[in-house]
Design an enzyme around this catalytic site. Structure first.
Site, short mmCIF file in Angstrom:
data_model
loop_
_atom_site.label_atom_id
_atom_site.label_comp_id
_atom_site.label_asym_id
_atom_site.label_seq_id
_atom_site.Cartn_x
_atom_site.Cartn_y
_atom_site.Cartn_z
N CYS A 169 7.96 -13.67 16.67
CA CYS A 169 9.16 -13.13 16.02
C CYS A 169 9.62 -14.01 14.87
O CYS A 169 10.36 -13.56 14.01
CB CYS A 169 10.27 -12.96 17.05
SG CYS A 169 10.63 -14.47 17.94
N GLU B 289 17.62 -10.30 21.66
CA GLU B 289 16.72 -11.11 20.82
C GLU B 289 15.71 -10.15 20.21
O GLU B 289 14.76 -9.74 20.87
CB GLU B 289 15.99 -12.15 21.69
CG GLU B 289 16.89 -13.22 22.28
CD GLU B 289 17.34 -14.23 21.23
OE1 GLU B 289 16.78 -14.26 20.12
OE2 GLU B 289 18.28 -14.98 21.53
P1 NDP Z 1 9.31 -3.62 22.72
O1 NDP Z 1 10.67 -3.43 22.21
O2 NDP Z 1 8.34 -2.51 22.55
O3 NDP Z 1 9.34 -3.94 24.29
C1 NDP Z 1 10.10 -5.00 24.82
C2 NDP Z 1 10.33 -4.74 26.31
O4 NDP Z 1 11.22 -3.64 26.47
C3 NDP Z 1 9.06 -4.37 27.05
O5 NDP Z 1 9.08 -4.92 28.33
C4 NDP Z 1 9.17 -2.85 27.10
O6 NDP Z 1 8.39 -2.27 28.10
C5 NDP Z 1 10.65 -2.69 27.36
N1 NDP Z 1 11.21 -1.38 27.06
C6 NDP Z 1 10.71 -0.43 26.25
N2 NDP Z 1 11.57 0.64 26.22
C7 NDP Z 1 12.61 0.33 27.03
C8 NDP Z 1 13.82 1.01 27.41
N3 NDP Z 1 14.13 2.21 26.94
N4 NDP Z 1 14.66 0.38 28.26
C9 NDP Z 1 14.39 -0.85 28.72
N5 NDP Z 1 13.26 -1.54 28.41
C10 NDP Z 1 12.39 -0.95 27.56
O7 NDP Z 1 8.77 -4.95 22.06
P2 NDP Z 1 7.32 -5.58 22.14
O8 NDP Z 1 6.96 -5.86 23.56
O9 NDP Z 1 6.40 -4.74 21.34
O10 NDP Z 1 7.57 -6.99 21.43
C11 NDP Z 1 7.54 -7.14 20.05
C12 NDP Z 1 8.94 -7.24 19.47
O11 NDP Z 1 9.67 -8.26 20.12
C13 NDP Z 1 8.91 -7.64 18.01
O12 NDP Z 1 9.81 -6.84 17.28
C14 NDP Z 1 9.38 -9.08 18.02
O13 NDP Z 1 9.98 -9.51 16.83
C15 NDP Z 1 10.32 -9.07 19.17
N6 NDP Z 1 10.53 -10.43 19.67
C16 NDP Z 1 11.71 -11.04 19.43
C17 NDP Z 1 11.91 -12.35 19.84
C18 NDP Z 1 13.21 -13.05 19.63
O14 NDP Z 1 13.43 -14.07 20.28
N7 NDP Z 1 14.11 -12.57 18.77
C19 NDP Z 1 10.85 -13.11 20.50
C20 NDP Z 1 9.65 -12.34 20.71
C21 NDP Z 1 9.50 -11.05 20.30
P3 NDP Z 1 6.89 -1.81 27.71
O15 NDP Z 1 6.18 -3.01 27.22
O16 NDP Z 1 6.34 -1.33 28.96
O17 NDP Z 1 7.05 -0.76 26.64
#
Ligand code: NDP
Length: 526
Positions: free
Chosen positions: A289, A255
């Site tokens: 999102c 997602e």
């Molecule tokens: P990120 O991609 O930065 O982080 C998402 C999660 O992934 C966090 O828990 C993060 O940890 C973790 N993460 C980061 N790097 C890795 C890795 N290499 N391996 C595994 N996990 C990892 O997104 P954001 O938290 O900044 O959220 C915003 C984004 O989410 C936007 O692009 C938004 O559009 C999208 N989104 C999509 C939705 C949908 O349903 N399509 C709904 C809501 C949001 P950490 O935070 O510690 O970096």
């Protein structure tokens, strides 16, 4: 004039880092509206992640043998406990994310309660064994069983830190799995509150685990031997997570980001459209999102729409949501302020008009003014890149065709919005817009439409949450095939292959699949 309901606060936005680790294995989480340190937490080590997953797997074995309706009955206890402690959840969400209390209650808590109720009600039917009527092998009968996968890993973002991971937890558990969540580094307290409430229900504690930390903790979760992954986050992170899942052949749902266009047709209801632009663009400070990320307004409604949006934005109250009832809260992740400033500079440099906003607020906390840019075009990054902040760029178009073509000029395809008084026109437009969901004359509601699949196309990801199919995705489909007629000792299709049996098979193929009158009549039965 934007009203602010904020007092003098200690830190400037530039002083804040949403979370930080001093390399001491601890994660510090701050209130984005004030900069206050909220908590210091131990980061879950990679070895602990493996242990949490191992304990979850053990708990899952006992859970998986329960009938689905029994699982659903037990999970309803979680809904009741979350409802009873809704105030605590709202308080934690407001403090840790900086989101208004209304949004915490309606968009997070209430939506989650409804998701749990709907899935619990429908899981027994959705996951019931399917009996297939076979068209060719009439002598056999087939069943499809929905078998738990094992341990589901959920890696989630900070913008909806309750409803996004917990919705997947409930789906995973209803499917007979255990679930381990890695919440965002920005919002661990919301996850801990949800876990605390879960533990109070008497449900098996190890069945739902938490791994607290940064991206590397998410990586450790994916490498820990999970059987399915639900990832929600940015496109770039999604690529890495999908690659990590791929190398381990772990199936996953992705997602990812969105860039939702709102098409305002010339016959739209101007007042509703303007209010939808403001709500869809600035709810949760645009950190959704499916936020309205770009508006394509027909020439005939363009100026009145921009004027009305400007007036409505002027009525918004912005400030610390834990002190007052405000409409627009803080920016949860300070990274989004840098993104907003860069996109606004780029757009203004290429000829956009600043209708209102445009700046981060001084005086404490992470706040950015709701910003509207008019006269935008597709040379500007703000029309292509995901903003994920309080900016709405507006562009004039001369026809529905032009609006559709611009809406589809994107690498993302999560949501789209169409505003028109004509149902036929809205339908025609929505059929041609490339998106996982299209919403007509409304904004943001489709995530809460739990019956319907939610997810994206293009780089917005694959797989779906919500809807019957996403619950089934939490399970393997196992096909079990039974004999239904007395079977001969030797099947005519088995060995030995002889010239005689080949001859009869040839005749049979012609009879059943051939184009002659007999073949057409008999073949039609299959
Ligand atoms: P990120 O991609 O930065 O982080 C998402 C999660 O992934 C966090 O828990 C993060 O940890 C973790 N993460 C980061 N790097 C890795 C890795 N290499 N391996 C595994 N996990 C990892 O997104 P954001 O938290 O900044 O959220 C915003 C984004 O989410 C936007 O692009 C938004 O559009 C999208 N989104 C999509 C939705 C949908 O349903 N399509 C709904 C809501 C949001 P950490 O935070 O510690 O970096």
């Amino acid at each position: 004039m934007l009203a602010r309901a904020m007092g003098q606060l200690a830190l400037e936005p530039s002083d804040l880092r949403r979370t930080s680790t001093g390399g001491d294995g601890r994660l510090r989480t701050y209130a984005p509206a004030t900069g206050a340190l909220l908590a210091e937490l131990q980061i879950t080590s990679d070895e602990e992640v493996r242990q949490i997953v191992a304990r979850a797997r053990k708990a899952q074995r006992a859970w998986a043998v329960l009938p689905v309706d029994e699982r659903a009955q037990r999970l309803l206890r979680l809904r009741d406990a979350l409802a009873d402690r809704a105030d605590e959840l709202v308080e934690t969400l407001t403090r840790e994310c900086g989101k208004p209390r209304h949004e915490a209650l309606v968009q997070e808590v209430t939506t989650l309660l409804d998701i749990i109720g709907w899935f619990c009600k429908h899981a027994p039917d959705t996951l019931a064994t399917q009996h297939l009527a076979l068209h060719l092998m009439k002598h056999r009968t087939s069943e499809v069983h929905f078998v738990p996968r094992g341990v589901v890993g959920v890696v989630s973002p900070w913008n909806f830190p309750l409803v996004i991971p917990m919705g997947s937890v409930v789906e995973a558990l209803l499917g007979g799995n255990a679930c381990v969540v890695k919440p965002s580094e920005c919002t661990p307290l919301v996850a801990l509150k949800a876990k605390d409430i879960y533990d109070s229900t008497g449900l098996p504690e190890d069945l739902f685990g938490l791994a607290i930390g940064y991206g590397s903790t998410g990586q450790a979760l994916i490498e820990s031997g999970i059987d399915y992954c639900v990832f929600t986050g940015a496109v770039e992170t999604g690529r890495k997570v999908a690659a990590a899942c791929g190398s381990r052949l772990v199936p996953c749902t992705m997602e990812l980001g969105g860039k939702a266009p709102l098409i305002a047709c010339e016959d739209c209801d101007l007042e509703r459209t303007a209010r939808a632009v403001v709500f869809g663009g600035f709810a949760n400070s645009g950190q959704v999102c499916i936020s309205v990320e770009r508006v394509y307004a027909h020439d005939r409604v363009y100026e009145p729409l921009v004027d009305r949006v400007r007036a409505l934005v002027g009525e918004l109250r912005q400030g610390d949501p834990s002190r007052d009832h405000v409409d627009v809260g803080a920016i949860t992740s300070s990274r989004q302020i840098d993104v907003a400033e860069r996109l606004i500079d780029d757009a203004l440099g290429k000829g956009a008009r600043l209708v209102c906003g445009g700046h981060k607020l001084t005086g404490g906390g992470q706040f950015f003014e709701p910003t509207v840019l008019a006269d935008c075009n597709h040379t500007m990054s703000v029309m292509h890149e995901e903003i994920f902040g309080p900016i709405v760029p507006v562009m004039k178009v001369m026809s529905d065709d032009e609006a559709i073509s611009l809406a589809n000029d994107s690498h993302l395809g999560l949501n789209a919005y169409v505003f028109s008084k004509s149902r036929d026109r809205a339908r025609r437009v929505s059929e041609r817009v490339e998106a996982g969901s299209v919403v007509v004359n409304d904004v943001l509601t489709n995530y809460a439409t739990v019956e319907a699949p939610f997810g994206g196309i293009k780089h917005s990801g694959f797989g779906r949450v919500h809807g019957a199919e996403s619950l089934r995705d939490m399970c393997h489909r196992k096909h079990v095939s039974f004999d239904r007629l007395p079977a001969p000792g030797r099947d005519p299709f088995w060995f030995p292959y002889t010239a005689r049996s080949f001859h009869w098979l040839q005749r049979g193929v012609r009879l059943v699949f051939g184009g002659g009158p007999l073949g057409k009549r008999i073949g039609g039965l299959f």
